[in-house]
Design a protein around this motif. Sequence first.
Motif, mmCIF file in Angstrom:
data_model
loop_
_atom_site.group_PDB
_atom_site.id
_atom_site.type_symbol
_atom_site.label_atom_id
_atom_site.label_comp_id
_atom_site.label_asym_id
_atom_site.label_seq_id
_atom_site.Cartn_x
_atom_site.Cartn_y
_atom_site.Cartn_z
ATOM 1 N N GLU A 1 10.601 16.182 2.247
ATOM 2 C CA GLU A 1 10.439 15.596 0.924
ATOM 3 C C GLU A 1 10.969 14.168 0.886
ATOM 4 O O GLU A 1 11.727 13.748 1.757
ATOM 5 N N ILE A 2 10.545 13.467 -0.132
ATOM 6 C CA ILE A 2 11.033 12.118 -0.390
ATOM 7 C C ILE A 2 11.490 12.078 -1.846
ATOM 8 O O ILE A 2 10.785 12.558 -2.741
ATOM 9 N N VAL A 3 12.674 11.518 -2.072
ATOM 10 C CA VAL A 3 13.195 11.331 -3.423
ATOM 11 C C VAL A 3 13.176 9.833 -3.706
ATOM 12 O O VAL A 3 13.779 9.054 -2.961
ATOM 13 N N LEU A 4 12.465 9.444 -4.732
ATOM 14 C CA LEU A 4 12.387 8.041 -5.124
ATOM 15 C C LEU A 4 13.565 7.729 -6.034
ATOM 16 O O LEU A 4 13.705 8.331 -7.104
ATOM 17 N N LEU A 5 14.401 6.812 -5.593
ATOM 18 C CA LEU A 5 15.618 6.473 -6.330
ATOM 19 C C LEU A 5 15.464 5.215 -7.175
ATOM 20 O O LEU A 5 16.085 5.103 -8.224
ATOM 21 N N ARG A 6 14.657 4.264 -6.707
ATOM 22 C CA ARG A 6 14.493 2.980 -7.396
ATOM 23 C C ARG A 6 13.009 2.762 -7.709
ATOM 24 O O ARG A 6 12.295 2.046 -7.020
ATOM 25 N N LEU A 7 12.548 3.393 -8.751
ATOM 26 C CA LEU A 7 11.138 3.263 -9.142
ATOM 27 C C LEU A 7 10.800 1.830 -9.496
ATOM 28 O O LEU A 7 9.682 1.374 -9.214
ATOM 29 N N ASP A 8 11.739 1.107 -10.096
ATOM 30 C CA ASP A 8 11.489 -0.287 -10.460
ATOM 31 C C ASP A 8 11.202 -1.138 -9.225
ATOM 32 O O ASP A 8 10.274 -1.958 -9.230
ATOM 33 N N ARG B 1 0.830 -1.214 0.000
ATOM 34 C CA ARG B 1 0.000 0.000 0.000
ATOM 35 C C ARG B 1 0.860 1.258 0.000
ATOM 36 O O ARG B 1 0.572 2.226 -0.704
ATOM 37 N N LEU B 2 1.949 1.237 0.778
ATOM 38 C CA LEU B 2 2.832 2.405 0.839
ATOM 39 C C LEU B 2 3.513 2.636 -0.504
ATOM 40 O O LEU B 2 3.589 3.773 -0.977
ATOM 41 N N ALA B 3 3.984 1.573 -1.132
ATOM 42 C CA ALA B 3 4.611 1.713 -2.450
ATOM 43 C C ALA B 3 3.614 2.278 -3.456
ATOM 44 O O ALA B 3 3.949 3.179 -4.236
ATOM 45 N N GLN B 4 2.378 1.785 -3.440
ATOM 46 C CA GLN B 4 1.353 2.296 -4.341
ATOM 47 C C GLN B 4 1.105 3.779 -4.090
ATOM 48 O O GLN B 4 0.979 4.573 -5.034
ATOM 49 N N GLN B 5 1.045 4.165 -2.823
ATOM 50 C CA GLN B 5 0.782 5.565 -2.483
ATOM 51 C C GLN B 5 1.934 6.461 -2.926
ATOM 52 O O GLN B 5 1.715 7.537 -3.485
ATOM 53 N N LEU B 6 3.165 6.031 -2.694
ATOM 54 C CA LEU B 6 4.318 6.841 -3.113
ATOM 55 C C LEU B 6 4.364 7.002 -4.631
ATOM 56 O O LEU B 6 4.649 8.088 -5.133
ATOM 57 N N LEU B 7 4.070 5.937 -5.348
ATOM 58 C CA LEU B 7 4.053 6.025 -6.814
ATOM 59 C C LEU B 7 2.932 6.941 -7.299
ATOM 60 O O LEU B 7 3.107 7.702 -8.253
ATOM 61 N N SER B 8 1.786 6.875 -6.636
ATOM 62 C CA SER B 8 0.673 7.760 -6.988
ATOM 63 C C SER B 8 1.055 9.224 -6.723
ATOM 64 O O SER B 8 0.782 10.107 -7.544
ATOM 65 N N LEU B 9 1.688 9.479 -5.588
ATOM 66 C CA LEU B 9 2.132 10.842 -5.278
ATOM 67 C C LEU B 9 3.175 11.314 -6.280
ATOM 68 O O LEU B 9 3.186 12.481 -6.682
ATOM 69 N N ALA B 10 4.047 10.405 -6.697
ATOM 70 C CA ALA B 10 5.061 10.756 -7.696
ATOM 71 C C ALA B 10 4.412 11.117 -9.023
ATOM 72 O O ALA B 10 4.854 12.041 -9.705
ATOM 73 N N ASP B 11 3.366 10.388 -9.403
ATOM 74 C CA ASP B 11 2.657 10.700 -10.647
ATOM 75 C C ASP B 11 2.011 12.077 -10.590
ATOM 76 O O ASP B 11 1.999 12.808 -11.577
ATOM 77 N N THR B 12 1.464 12.424 -9.428
ATOM 78 C CA THR B 12 0.732 13.679 -9.284
ATOM 79 C C THR B 12 1.641 14.862 -8.969
ATOM 80 O O THR B 12 1.479 15.942 -9.539
ATOM 81 N N TYR B 13 2.587 14.659 -8.048
ATOM 82 C CA TYR B 13 3.400 15.769 -7.551
ATOM 83 C C TYR B 13 4.884 15.620 -7.867
ATOM 84 O O TYR B 13 5.701 16.403 -7.389
#
Length: 93
Positions: free
Chosen positions: A78-85, A15-27
Motif C-alpha cells: 500500500e501507499i499512504v499519501l501524506l502531503r496531498l498538496d 504523470r506519477l503524481a496524477q496517477q496517485l491522485l487518481s488512485l486516491a480518488d477511486t480507491y
Amino acid sequence: FGLIDAASLLPLPQRLAQQLLSLADTYGEPGPQPGTVRIALRLPQDALGQLLGTSRQRINQALKAWERDGWLQQRYGEIVLLRLDALRAEAGG
C-alpha cells in the motif's frame, strides 16, 4: 488519442503524481493520520510502471524521493499519501 499523447509527453513525476491522485480518488480511504489518504489497492511498482510507460526502477526512484520528502509512505502492499498538496502541485494543479 490527443490526451494520451499529451500525457505521455509530461515528465514522469507529473504523470506519477496524477496517477496517485487518481488512485486516491477511486480507491482512497482515510489514512492513519488526519488529512492523509491510504490507497486501498495492491498495485506493484512494475504495474504502475506499465500504466505510466516506464520501468519499475524509475517508479521506485520517484516514490523513494517523495518518501524522503515526507509526501508519502510506502508500506507492504500500500501507499499512504501524506502531503496531498505537494502531490497536487507536482501534478500540475
